[in-house]
Scaffold this motif. Structure first.
Motif, PDB file in Angstrom:
ATOM      1  N   GLY A   1      37.756 -26.606 -20.133  1.00 43.74           N
ATOM      2  CA  GLY A   1      38.855 -26.588 -21.086  1.00 43.74           C
ATOM      3  C   GLY A   1      40.187 -26.281 -20.446  1.00 43.74           C
ATOM      4  O   GLY A   1      41.080 -25.733 -21.103  1.00 43.74           O
TER       5      GLY A   1
ATOM      6  N   PRO B   1      41.043 -30.958 -22.186  1.00 41.46           N
ATOM      7  CA  PRO B   1      41.740 -31.110 -23.453  1.00 41.46           C
ATOM      8  C   PRO B   1      42.533 -32.408 -23.561  1.00 41.46           C
ATOM      9  O   PRO B   1      42.592 -33.012 -24.635  1.00 41.46           O
ATOM     10  CB  PRO B   1      42.661 -29.886 -23.483  1.00 41.46           C
TER      11      PRO B   1
ATOM     12  N   VAL C   1      34.435 -29.714 -26.767  1.00 44.66           N
ATOM     13  CA  VAL C   1      34.924 -29.174 -25.496  1.00 44.66           C
ATOM     14  C   VAL C   1      34.312 -27.795 -25.301  1.00 44.66           C
ATOM     15  O   VAL C   1      34.459 -26.918 -26.155  1.00 44.66           O
ATOM     16  CB  VAL C   1      36.463 -29.078 -25.483  1.00 44.66           C
TER      17      VAL C   1
ATOM     18  N   GLU D   1      38.816 -17.828 -25.743  1.00 41.40           N
ATOM     19  CA  GLU D   1      40.057 -18.451 -26.193  1.00 41.40           C
ATOM     20  C   GLU D   1      41.257 -17.524 -26.020  1.00 41.40           C
ATOM     21  O   GLU D   1      42.345 -17.967 -25.654  1.00 41.40           O
ATOM     22  CB  GLU D   1      39.940 -18.882 -27.656  1.00 41.40           C
TER      23      GLU D   1
ATOM     24  N   MET E   1      44.423 -29.199 -30.034  1.00 46.41           N
ATOM     25  CA  MET E   1      42.995 -29.390 -30.296  1.00 46.41           C
ATOM     26  C   MET E   1      42.567 -28.717 -31.588  1.00 46.41           C
ATOM     27  O   MET E   1      41.737 -29.255 -32.330  1.00 46.41           O
ATOM     28  CB  MET E   1      42.169 -28.861 -29.124  1.00 46.41           C
TER      29      MET E   1
ATOM     30  N   GLU F   1      35.817 -26.981 -30.457  1.00 47.83           N
ATOM     31  CA  GLU F   1      35.964 -26.169 -29.250  1.00 47.83           C
ATOM     32  C   GLU F   1      34.916 -25.059 -29.239  1.00 47.83           C
ATOM     33  O   GLU F   1      34.724 -24.378 -30.242  1.00 47.83           O
ATOM     34  CB  GLU F   1      37.343 -25.531 -29.199  1.00 47.83           C
TER      35      GLU F   1
ATOM     36  N   SER G   1      34.440 -21.839 -26.974  1.00 48.67           N
ATOM     37  CA  SER G   1      34.993 -21.004 -25.908  1.00 48.67           C
ATOM     38  C   SER G   1      34.032 -19.875 -25.564  1.00 48.67           C
ATOM     39  O   SER G   1      33.238 -19.440 -26.397  1.00 48.67           O
ATOM     40  CB  SER G   1      36.333 -20.425 -26.350  1.00 48.67           C
TER      41      SER G   1
END
Length: 420
Positions: A24, A29, A44, A50, A137, A145, A147
């Motif tokens: 990421g 991205p 992703v 994050e 995103m 996403e 993370s």
């Protein structure tokens, strides 16, 4: 299950994503946005939390974006988010010499006025780019996403690819894309070997504040241990990428701020007045590493996962964004024709498009580094004469300016500023 975002994540994952992207940073991205905007669903996965990726503190890291890369960022909706923080690069000055002795009288000077398209490129800080990608995103419904998650296993078959994460959960998709850097776990798990070598150099990276304005001019000063790049940021600040022999670089980086600057000053010169550090200092070992294949069954590699090169020309991220543009175009056109986007037949088009270009760029940076990072008097005389010739011929200068702006070669549509 008490995560307030969990319902949103589950909703997005009800449909199997077309594409799983590991990494990421910036290329991952960028690819996710390019693909989401052409109808693909994308997940992703990034190992960092994050909140770490969104940290807005200035740490000195910045990128030189070629004009073609800026066009791609504009096409995928990122440029408007970072434009106010971008510093145009209007000129590039290339010199050769010794620390404290001043540059050679032979030099190259490239001016953006020699092309019609605009600035050769822009300098943008890492913190602004990362936040822009994360925000974009989060606003894109076709992107999920994950993370703080690490991939521990991957398997491909006729139906696609399956990933196992460190929490035991699994994800399936039609295609896996590795955007996970020079030590790509995605490539290693697929059995893709790499070719390359270590330069015995380490890059010292930082940002400085200076007394006088830089006027949008980038400088590249070649010295026997390695090159020093001085790249303009917004305001009276510049980004420094300073290559030294590894042992010396380690000693310099361990110094106090005052001693660090004392070593930098004779290399930097006094043309921007007094200087001081702004942000943190970093070091990066320099090597050349190219994946022996950019693809495998239901798998593609992008950016440093496919090719890592010397930063001598500042082309690392730009080469990665060319990969992004090419892969997004290949997959989108294949999808519109009803092809299996993970098939080797489709992915070979991407490899054919990008492999020769990246290999040529990697070899060029390798050659330039070896040619300039030495004190051989015969080589020094030859390269100084060569720089003088290039600097005196408008046609050659214009060609170098267009190359620096990323406007040469078989450009993907997104890097031309056109939709796929």
């Amino acid at each position: 299950m008490d995560n307030p975002e969990w319902a949103r994540i589950l909703h997005r994952m009800e449909k199997k994503p077309d594409i799983l992207i590991v990494g990421g940073g910036l290329n991952g991205p960028a690819l996710a946005l390019a693909l989401a905007q052409t109808g693909h669903s994308v997940t992703v996965i990034d190992a960092l939390a994050e909140k770490v990726r969104k940290n807005a503190a200035f740490d000195g890291r910045s990128y030189a974006l070629a004009l073609a890369s800026q066009r791609l960022l504009d096409a995928i909706g990122i440029w408007d988010r970072v434009a106010e923080h971008a510093q145009p690069m209007l000129e590039i000055k290339v010199t050769d010499g010794h620390a404290g002795a001043g540059p050679s009288p032979f030099f190259m000077h490239f001016d953006h006025a020699e092309i019609e398209e605009g600035p050769m490129g822009y300098m943008v800080e890492d913190r602004h780019l990362r936040r822009a990608f994360l925000d974009a995103m989060a606003e894109e419904k076709a992107i999920t996403e994950l993370s703080g998650k690490t991939v521990v296993a991957q398997e491909s078959n006729a139906n696609g690819v399956t990933l196992t994460l460190d929490d035991g959960s699994t994800l399936t998709g039609d295609l896996l894309v590795g955007c996970d850097g020079r030590r790509s776990g995605t490539a290693a798990r697929a059995g893709i070997k790499r070719t390359g070598w270590d330069y015995g150099q380490t890059a010292l990276v930082c940002a400085i504040e200076h007394e006088l304005p830089h006027h949008g001019i980038a400088h590249q000063f070649f010295m026997p241990p390695g090159p020093l790049a001085i790249l303009p940021l917004t305001g009276n600040r510049s980004s420094i990428v300073w290559s030294e022999r590894t042992e010396m670089a380690e000693r310099i980086n361990a110094m106090s701020e005052a001693d660090y600057l004392q070593v930098l000053r004779p290399r930097f010169g006094d043309f921007l007045g007094e200087i001081k550090l702004a942000g943190d200092r970093f070091t990066y070992p320099l090597n050349l590493t190219i994946a022996n294949s950019f693809i495998a069954d239901h798998l593609a590699l992008v950016g440093d996962a496919a090719h890592g090169m010397h930063p001598i020309a500042g082309q690392g991220l730009n080469a990665g964004l060319r990969d992004v543009g090419a892969l997004a175009e290949v997959l989108t056109l294949a999808g519109r024709r009803g092809e299996d986007i993970g098939s080797i037949t489709v992915l070979e088009r991407y490899q054919a498009w990008r492999r020769f270009d990246t290999a040529s760029l990697a070899m060029a940076t390798d050659m330039f580094n070896k040619l300039f990072s030495n004190d051989n008097p015969i080589l020094r005389m030859g390269r100084d004469i060569g720089m003088g010739i290039v600097g005196s011929l408008p046609g050659l200068r214009r060609g170098f300016v267009r190359e620096a702006a990323g406007l040469t070669g078989d450009l993907p549509k997104l890097l031309q500023g056109r939709p796929i």
